[in-house]
Write an enzyme that holds these catalytic residues in place. Structure first.
Site, PDB file in Angstrom:
ATOM      1  N   ASP A  44      23.401 -21.620 -34.522  1.00 58.97           N
ATOM      2  CA  ASP A  44      22.180 -22.295 -34.076  1.00 58.97           C
ATOM      3  C   ASP A  44      21.682 -23.281 -35.141  1.00 58.97           C
ATOM      4  O   ASP A  44      21.141 -24.334 -34.808  1.00 58.97           O
ATOM      5  CB  ASP A  44      21.092 -21.273 -33.724  1.00 58.97           C
ATOM      6  CG  ASP A  44      20.125 -21.819 -32.679  1.00 58.97           C
ATOM      7  OD1 ASP A  44      20.602 -22.431 -31.691  1.00 58.97           O
ATOM      8  OD2 ASP A  44      18.913 -21.664 -32.842  1.00 58.97           O
ATOM      9  N   CYS A 135      17.104 -26.804 -22.961  1.00 55.17           N
ATOM     10  CA  CYS A 135      16.961 -26.252 -24.305  1.00 55.17           C
ATOM     11  C   CYS A 135      15.525 -25.788 -24.542  1.00 55.17           C
ATOM     12  O   CYS A 135      15.279 -24.707 -25.074  1.00 55.17           O
ATOM     13  CB  CYS A 135      17.385 -27.313 -25.308  1.00 55.17           C
ATOM     14  SG  CYS A 135      16.813 -26.982 -26.944  1.00 55.17           S
ATOM     15  N   TYR A 163       9.657 -18.088 -29.895  1.00 53.76           N
ATOM     16  CA  TYR A 163       9.773 -18.787 -28.613  1.00 53.76           C
ATOM     17  C   TYR A 163       8.722 -18.342 -27.595  1.00 53.76           C
ATOM     18  O   TYR A 163       8.539 -19.010 -26.576  1.00 53.76           O
ATOM     19  CB  TYR A 163      11.199 -18.648 -28.071  1.00 53.76           C
ATOM     20  CG  TYR A 163      12.166 -19.421 -28.951  1.00 53.76           C
ATOM     21  CD1 TYR A 163      12.078 -20.814 -29.022  1.00 53.76           C
ATOM     22  CD2 TYR A 163      13.090 -18.783 -29.760  1.00 53.76           C
ATOM     23  CE1 TYR A 163      12.912 -21.537 -29.852  1.00 53.76           C
ATOM     24  CE2 TYR A 163      13.935 -19.509 -30.594  1.00 53.76           C
ATOM     25  CZ  TYR A 163      13.838 -20.880 -30.632  1.00 53.76           C
ATOM     26  OH  TYR A 163      14.661 -21.607 -31.464  1.00 53.76           O
ATOM     27  N   GLU A 205      23.610 -23.304 -22.211  1.00 49.16           N
ATOM     28  CA  GLU A 205      22.709 -22.328 -22.849  1.00 49.16           C
ATOM     29  C   GLU A 205      23.302 -20.916 -22.670  1.00 49.16           C
ATOM     30  O   GLU A 205      23.319 -20.119 -23.598  1.00 49.16           O
ATOM     31  CB  GLU A 205      21.302 -22.395 -22.245  1.00 49.16           C
ATOM     32  CG  GLU A 205      20.476 -23.595 -22.703  1.00 49.16           C
ATOM     33  CD  GLU A 205      20.103 -23.537 -24.180  1.00 49.16           C
ATOM     34  OE1 GLU A 205      20.193 -22.468 -24.804  1.00 49.16           O
ATOM     35  OE2 GLU A 205      19.719 -24.591 -24.718  1.00 49.16           O
TER      36      GLU A 205
END
Ligand code: VIB
Length: 220
Positions: A44, A135, A163, A205
């Site tokens: 990532d 995303c 998140y 994803e």
């Protein structure tokens, strides 16, 4: 119905598969092997470097100063998030920056970033916005879903909290209207092109989590 609502409807089956993936499930119930999470986090960091460059290209292509400012801000923020991973996750695993950056990108990571950069560089602005949307949007939805359960692992909880945060929600809520406003001026075939990218990068994803779960290697 907003254009973005119709985009989300088109990925419901993909989104369900993401939520059911053992990587995502394992973040809350703690069944995810920490070595798989570490593999994902390193990939990532590599992803975010390219993603930030893609956002800077989107900023350069933007048709308003407001969109320009927003995408440049998100581009710089992606790098800041990536740097903060070095101070938290990578420090916890005693990984140096050299070790992280000397890691070759796994196939699915390279697939995803290459696709994003190809669309950002070579295709119209509105198509590129469609490619970058999953995303933001999928991570926000996943964050909101997982925070309800919480995690037994403090590292995974930290990831979930990023998140599921109000700050991240504000970021996503700033991007969605950009797509909806662009859609007002698009023909049906142009909207189909946007949806095409949106579906492809939503699948990527999924593939990114799958890459982490299996610690994907180059077979040759
Ligand atoms: C594979 C992958 N997909 C999405 C994100 C989340 N994300 C990264 S940068 C950014 C927006 C701008 O800062 C968002 C939403 C991630 N980290 N990794």
């Amino acid at each position: 119905m907003n254009f973005t609502d119709s985009l989300w409807l088109s990925i419901e089956a993909i989104y369900s598969k993401i939520l059911a993936h053992p990587f995502v499930q394992g973040l809350t119930d703690g069944s995810l092997d920490e070595s798989a999470f570490r593999f994902y986090a390193i990939q990532d960091a590599l992803y975010l470097q390219d993603f930030a460059r893609g956002l800077a290209i989107l900023g350069a292509k933007a048709d308003s100063d407001d969109d320009f400012l927003m995408f440049c801000d998100h581009a710089s923020n992606a790098i800041l998030v990536e740097r903060s991973m070095h101070d938290s996750f990578f420090k916890a695993w005693q990984l140096t920056s050299e070790q992280v950056y000397n890691t070759p990108p796994a196939p699915n990571c390279l697939l995803y970033t290459s696709y994003l950069l190809r669309v950002a560089l070579g295709l119209p602005y509105y198509e590129a916005v469609g490619a970058f949307l999953p995303c933001y949007w999928i991570y926000w939805q996943v964050g909101k879903e997982l925070v309800q359960k919480g995690s037994v692992n403090p590292l995974y909880q930290q990831w979930i909290d990023t998140y599921a945060s109000d700050e991240f929600e504000a970021v996503v809520k700033a991007v969605l209207p950009v797509m909806d406003n662009l859609a007002l001026g698009l023909t049906q075939p142009q909207k189909e092109a946007v949806k095409h990218h949106f579906i492809i990068t939503s699948k990527m994803e999924y593939l990114f989590w799958d890459m982490g779960y299996h610690q994907q290697e180059w077979e040759v």
